[in-house]
Design a protein around this motif. Structure first.
Motif, mmCIF file in Angstrom:
data_model
loop_
_atom_site.group_PDB
_atom_site.id
_atom_site.type_symbol
_atom_site.label_atom_id
_atom_site.label_comp_id
_atom_site.label_asym_id
_atom_site.label_seq_id
_atom_site.Cartn_x
_atom_site.Cartn_y
_atom_site.Cartn_z
ATOM 1 N N ARG A 55 0.828 -1.206 0.000
ATOM 2 C CA ARG A 55 0.000 0.000 0.000
ATOM 3 C C ARG A 55 0.868 1.264 0.000
ATOM 4 O O ARG A 55 0.528 2.259 -0.645
ATOM 5 N N LEU A 56 1.966 1.221 0.741
ATOM 6 C CA LEU A 56 2.881 2.365 0.725
ATOM 7 C C LEU A 56 3.456 2.583 -0.669
ATOM 8 O O LEU A 56 3.639 3.725 -1.115
ATOM 9 N N TYR A 57 3.731 1.495 -1.360
ATOM 10 C CA TYR A 57 4.235 1.591 -2.733
ATOM 11 C C TYR A 57 3.207 2.276 -3.626
ATOM 12 O O TYR A 57 3.536 3.190 -4.393
ATOM 13 N N GLN A 64 8.742 4.445 -4.332
ATOM 14 C CA GLN A 64 8.649 3.176 -5.064
ATOM 15 C C GLN A 64 10.012 2.544 -5.351
ATOM 16 O O GLN A 64 10.213 1.348 -5.113
ATOM 17 N N SER A 65 10.931 3.319 -5.841
ATOM 18 C CA SER A 65 12.247 2.749 -6.146
ATOM 19 C C SER A 65 12.933 2.288 -4.867
ATOM 20 O O SER A 65 13.635 1.255 -4.867
ATOM 21 N N ARG A 66 12.730 2.998 -3.777
ATOM 22 C CA ARG A 66 13.331 2.624 -2.498
ATOM 23 C C ARG A 66 12.736 1.310 -1.977
ATOM 24 O O ARG A 66 13.456 0.450 -1.450
ATOM 25 N N ILE A 67 11.424 1.152 -2.136
ATOM 26 C CA ILE A 67 10.783 -0.086 -1.687
ATOM 27 C C ILE A 67 11.247 -1.262 -2.529
ATOM 28 O O ILE A 67 11.562 -2.335 -1.996
ATOM 29 N N ILE A 68 11.318 -1.083 -3.838
ATOM 30 C CA ILE A 68 11.817 -2.159 -4.709
ATOM 31 C C ILE A 68 13.243 -2.531 -4.321
ATOM 32 O O ILE A 68 13.608 -3.715 -4.254
ATOM 33 N N GLN A 69 14.071 -1.530 -4.057
ATOM 34 C CA GLN A 69 15.445 -1.783 -3.637
ATOM 35 C C GLN A 69 15.487 -2.554 -2.320
ATOM 36 O O GLN A 69 16.285 -3.483 -2.155
#
Length: 254
Positions: A55-57, A64-69
Motif C-alpha cells: 500500500r505504501l508503494y 517506489q524505487s526505495r521499496i523495490i530496492q
C-alpha cells in the motif's frame, strides 16, 4: 501472543503501529522494523507487513524505487520468513506493475527454501489473475527449464488465471504435454482439472484437448476433470453427471 489473540481494538492499534514503523523505516532508509515484522512467527503479522509495504508503494510514488530496492536487498536475507514476506510483497506490487518486479521473481524462483518458492507460486497466481500478459510471458520463459521444480512452479503459477480464462493458459499447457517428470506431469493434469469447472470453461478445455497429441495424458486429465466435479461440486457449473455426459459425447465414448 499472536495477532488474532488480540482484541479487535488491539489489532487495529497494533496494525497502525506497524504501519507507522514501516513508513518510518522507508522514510529513513532503515530496515529495523521491517526485519522484525517480516521475520515474525505469526503469519498474520508477516501478511500485514507485505500488505502495508504494498500500500505504501501504491500511495507514494517517491518511495517506489526505495521499496523495490529494499525488497531486492531482503531477498538475500538468511531468514526464509523474511524472504517469503518480500516475495509476497512483490506479488502485491506486481498485480499492477509486474514488469517492475519480475527480475526479482527470477531470483526468488530459485530460492533454496520451499516456503519462499511457495510464495512465488502464490504471488504468480494473484498477479496472473489480474495482470495476465506479463505473467504468462514469464511462465512461458521457464516452461522448458532444465530444473523440474522450476517448470512445476510456473505451471502452478498460471492456474488462477486459467480458472476464468482457460483459453489463455491452455496453449502453455499444450507445450508441456509430453513432460516426463512425474511431479511436473501431475501438475499439468492438476491445472487442467482446476481450469475446467467454471462457466464455459469445460467446453474450452475439452475443445483444446481434442488437439493434443499425448492421448495418455489426455485420458488422465479427463479423469481428473471429472474428479474435480465431484470434489468441488458446490462450485461447479455442471454436475458430475452432466460433465461426464458432455465429455463422453465429445470423445465418442459409450
Amino acid at each position: 501472543m499472536g495477532y488474532y489473540d488480540l482484541s479487535k481494538a488491539e489489532r487495529v492499534q497494533f496494525y497502525n503501529t506497524m504501519e507507522e514503523h514501516i513508513l518510518l523505516d522507508i522514510t529513513e532508509e532503515k530496515l529495523d522494523h521491517i526485519l522484525l515484522y517480516a521475520a515474525d512467527r505469526d503469519t498474520y503479522i508477516r501478511k500485514n507487513t507485505y500488505l502495508i509495504l504494498g500500500r505504501l508503494y501504491d500511495a507514494n510514488p517517491s518511495f517506489q524505487s526505495r521499496i523495490i530496492q529494499t525488497l531486492g536487498q531482503l531477498l538475500k536475507n538468511e531468514n526464509e520468513k523474511i524472504r517469503q514476506t518480500m516475495v509476497n510483497c512483490l506479488g502485491e506490487i506486481g498485480k499492477k506493475e509486474a514488469e517492475k518486479v519480475l527480475k526479482l521473481f527470477e531470483i526468488a524462483l530459485f530460492d533454496k527454501h520451499h516456503s519462499v518458492r511457495n510464495a512465488v507460486i502464490g504471488s504468480l497466481k494473484k498477479m496472473g489473475e489480474v495482470n495476465p500478459i506479463p505473467i504468462l510471458n514469464f511462465a512461458k520463459k521457464y516452461l522448458h527449464h532444465p530444473e523440474a521444480d522450476i517448470r512445476r512452479e510456473v505451471i502452478h503459477g498460471i492456474e488462477l488465471r486459467g480458472r476464468t480464462h482457460p483459453e489463455e493458459v491452455l496453449p502453455l499447457l499444450k507445450e508441456v504435454q509430453f513432460e516426463k517428470v512425474k511431479r511436473v506431469r501431475n501438475m499439468v493434469i492438476h491445472v487442467l482439472g482446476q481450469i475446467s469447472y467454471k462457466k464455459d470453461c469445460l467446453e474450452k478445455v475439452i475443445q483444446a484437448l481434442h488437439e493434443w497429441e499425448n492421448t495418455e495424458l489426455v485420458k488422465e486429465a479427463l479423469v481428473e476433470i471429472l474428479d474435480v466435479h465431484i470434489r468441488y461440486k458446490d462450485f461447479c457449473v455442471k454436475t458430475y453427471a452432466d460433465a461426464k455426459e458432455y465429455i463422453e459425447n465429445q470423445f465418442n465414448r459409450s
